[in-house]
Design a protein around this motif. Structure first.
Motif, PDB file in Angstrom:
ATOM      1  N   LEU A   6      49.381  30.750  37.264  1.00 38.36           N
ATOM      2  CA  LEU A   6      48.189  30.271  37.965  1.00 38.36           C
ATOM      3  C   LEU A   6      48.124  28.754  37.981  1.00 38.36           C
ATOM      4  N   SER A   7      48.659  28.117  36.953  1.00 39.28           N
ATOM      5  CA  SER A   7      48.644  26.660  36.932  1.00 39.28           C
ATOM      6  C   SER A   7      49.565  26.069  37.989  1.00 39.28           C
ATOM      7  N   LEU A   8      50.455  26.878  38.550  1.00 40.49           N
ATOM      8  CA  LEU A   8      51.329  26.410  39.628  1.00 40.49           C
ATOM      9  C   LEU A   8      50.603  26.373  40.966  1.00 40.49           C
ATOM     10  N   VAL A   9      49.530  27.115  41.085  1.00 40.10           N
ATOM     11  CA  VAL A   9      48.768  27.173  42.344  1.00 40.10           C
ATOM     12  C   VAL A   9      47.280  26.960  42.054  1.00 40.10           C
ATOM     13  N   PRO A  10      46.928  25.775  41.555  1.00 42.53           N
ATOM     14  CA  PRO A  10      45.532  25.562  41.146  1.00 42.53           C
ATOM     15  C   PRO A  10      44.537  25.585  42.301  1.00 42.53           C
ATOM     16  N   VAL A  11      44.930  25.135  43.481  1.00 48.12           N
ATOM     17  CA  VAL A  11      43.992  25.097  44.602  1.00 48.12           C
ATOM     18  C   VAL A  11      43.688  26.519  45.077  1.00 48.12           C
ATOM     19  N   THR A  12      44.721  27.305  45.293  1.00 46.85           N
ATOM     20  CA  THR A  12      44.504  28.692  45.719  1.00 46.85           C
ATOM     21  C   THR A  12      43.723  29.459  44.663  1.00 46.85           C
ATOM     22  N   SER A  13      44.026  29.214  43.396  1.00 44.68           N
ATOM     23  CA  SER A  13      43.301  29.895  42.309  1.00 44.68           C
ATOM     24  C   SER A  13      41.804  29.583  42.375  1.00 44.68           C
ATOM     25  N   LEU A  14      41.470  28.330  42.631  1.00 39.33           N
ATOM     26  CA  LEU A  14      40.068  27.922  42.722  1.00 39.33           C
ATOM     27  C   LEU A  14      39.353  28.662  43.849  1.00 39.33           C
ATOM     28  N   TYR A  15      39.942  28.630  45.048  1.00 43.04           N
ATOM     29  CA  TYR A  15      39.259  29.236  46.196  1.00 43.04           C
ATOM     30  C   TYR A  15      39.308  30.762  46.168  1.00 43.04           C
ATOM     31  N   ALA A  16      40.318  31.330  45.543  1.00 40.58           N
ATOM     32  CA  ALA A  16      40.336  32.781  45.347  1.00 40.58           C
ATOM     33  C   ALA A  16      39.180  33.185  44.438  1.00 40.58           C
ATOM     34  N   ALA A  17      38.991  32.440  43.345  1.00 36.88           N
ATOM     35  CA  ALA A  17      37.913  32.751  42.407  1.00 36.88           C
ATOM     36  C   ALA A  17      36.545  32.606  43.073  1.00 36.88           C
ATOM     37  N   LEU A  18      36.346  31.525  43.832  1.00 40.58           N
ATOM     38  CA  LEU A  18      35.052  31.326  44.508  1.00 40.58           C
ATOM     39  C   LEU A  18      34.779  32.427  45.520  1.00 40.58           C
ATOM     40  N   ASN A  19      35.796  32.817  46.280  1.00 42.99           N
ATOM     41  CA  ASN A  19      35.602  33.867  47.281  1.00 42.99           C
ATOM     42  C   ASN A  19      35.394  35.237  46.653  1.00 42.99           C
ATOM     43  N   VAL A  20      36.003  35.485  45.497  1.00 42.10           N
ATOM     44  CA  VAL A  20      35.742  36.741  44.791  1.00 42.10           C
ATOM     45  C   VAL A  20      34.303  36.752  44.275  1.00 42.10           C
ATOM     46  N   LEU A  21      33.834  35.619  43.774  1.00 42.94           N
ATOM     47  CA  LEU A  21      32.435  35.563  43.335  1.00 42.94           C
ATOM     48  C   LEU A  21      31.491  35.862  44.503  1.00 42.94           C
ATOM     49  N   LEU A  22      31.783  35.320  45.672  1.00 45.58           N
ATOM     50  CA  LEU A  22      30.977  35.629  46.852  1.00 45.58           C
ATOM     51  C   LEU A  22      31.035  37.117  47.182  1.00 45.58           C
ATOM     52  N   ALA A  23      32.223  37.704  47.117  1.00 46.04           N
ATOM     53  CA  ALA A  23      32.377  39.135  47.396  1.00 46.04           C
ATOM     54  C   ALA A  23      31.587  39.985  46.391  1.00 46.04           C
ATOM     55  N   VAL A  24      31.580  39.580  45.136  1.00 44.77           N
ATOM     56  CA  VAL A  24      30.827  40.310  44.113  1.00 44.77           C
ATOM     57  C   VAL A  24      29.329  40.223  44.400  1.00 44.77           C
ATOM     58  N   VAL A  25      28.849  39.034  44.756  1.00 46.76           N
ATOM     59  CA  VAL A  25      27.425  38.878  45.090  1.00 46.76           C
ATOM     60  C   VAL A  25      27.065  39.758  46.289  1.00 46.76           C
ATOM     61  N   LEU A  26      27.927  39.775  47.304  1.00 47.47           N
ATOM     62  CA  LEU A  26      27.659  40.614  48.480  1.00 47.47           C
ATOM     63  C   LEU A  26      27.691  42.101  48.127  1.00 47.47           C
ATOM     64  N   SER A  27      28.578  42.490  47.229  1.00 48.37           N
ATOM     65  CA  SER A  27      28.652  43.884  46.792  1.00 48.37           C
ATOM     66  C   SER A  27      27.399  44.288  46.014  1.00 48.37           C
ATOM     67  N   ILE A  28      26.957  43.418  45.135  1.00 45.54           N
ATOM     68  CA  ILE A  28      25.727  43.679  44.382  1.00 45.54           C
ATOM     69  C   ILE A  28      24.543  43.798  45.334  1.00 45.54           C
ATOM     70  N   ASN A  29      24.538  42.962  46.369  1.00 48.07           N
ATOM     71  CA  ASN A  29      23.462  43.044  47.360  1.00 48.07           C
ATOM     72  C   ASN A  29      23.459  44.393  48.065  1.00 48.07           C
ATOM     73  N   VAL A  30      24.639  44.909  48.422  1.00 45.34           N
ATOM     74  CA  VAL A  30      24.706  46.234  49.050  1.00 45.34           C
ATOM     75  C   VAL A  30      24.102  47.280  48.114  1.00 45.34           C
ATOM     76  N   SER A  31      24.470  47.234  46.846  1.00 45.74           N
ATOM     77  CA  SER A  31      23.923  48.190  45.875  1.00 45.74           C
ATOM     78  C   SER A  31      22.409  48.054  45.745  1.00 45.74           C
ATOM     79  N   ARG A  32      21.925  46.816  45.736  1.00 48.26           N
ATOM     80  CA  ARG A  32      20.487  46.567  45.634  1.00 48.26           C
ATOM     81  C   ARG A  32      19.743  47.164  46.829  1.00 48.26           C
ATOM     82  N   VAL A  33      20.258  46.930  48.033  1.00 47.45           N
ATOM     83  CA  VAL A  33      19.592  47.436  49.236  1.00 47.45           C
ATOM     84  C   VAL A  33      19.701  48.960  49.309  1.00 47.45           C
ATOM     85  N   ARG A  34      20.840  49.517  48.885  1.00 48.54           N
ATOM     86  CA  ARG A  34      20.981  50.984  48.843  1.00 48.54           C
ATOM     87  C   ARG A  34      19.928  51.597  47.923  1.00 48.54           C
ATOM     88  N   THR A  35      19.763  51.002  46.759  1.00 50.85           N
ATOM     89  CA  THR A  35      18.787  51.509  45.793  1.00 50.85           C
ATOM     90  C   THR A  35      17.370  51.392  46.346  1.00 50.85           C
TER      91      THR A  35
END
Length: 136
Positions: A9-38
């Protein structure tokens, strides 16, 4: 203790950063789907609820667009792409996906800005990866 994965991962620090940020966004969106379903007591499909349809599509569209764009970012980084340009593309991708998600969830025109910016990032990265590719 070091692990081979962390070293990689230290060989690709930029991609690692934006992959992590986009996964966090995906998790927030997934939690939102669960919240609205409930909230609507709909655990399969969308039940015809506009808010749930928007939440599902905001999450789904993010999942559809981000992976291949991150692959292009990774290929550009592994091909020796300039760090500043990598951050511009990675940052633009994250901003685009955030804008698109907000627009989907709030029925706002910023959704279109996010969609167009995502396509611009994908097109730009595609051309750049072809340019960086060692022909031979």
């Amino acid at each position: 203790m070091t692990t081979p994965l962390l070293g990689t991962l230290s060989l690709v620090p930029v991609t690692s950063l934006y992959a992590a940020l986009n996964v966090l966004l995906a998790v927030v969106l997934s939690i939102n789907v669960s919240r609205v379903r409930t909230k609507h007591q709909v655990f399969r499909g969308d039940g015809g609820h506009a808010g749930l349809i928007s939440a599902i599509r905001a999450h789904g569209n993010n999942i559809e667009q981000v992976p291949m764009t991150l692959i292009l970012l990774l290929l550009a980084e592994l091909s020796g792409g300039n760090s500043t340009a990598l951050h511009v593309f990675g940052g633009a991708l994250f901003v685009a996906r955030l804008a698109h998600a907000i627009g989907m969830l709030r029925t706002h025109s910023i959704q279109a800005v996010g969609a167009v910016l995502t396509l611009v990032v994908q097109l730009g990265l595609s051309v750049w990866v072809l340019w960086l590719r060692p022909w031979g």
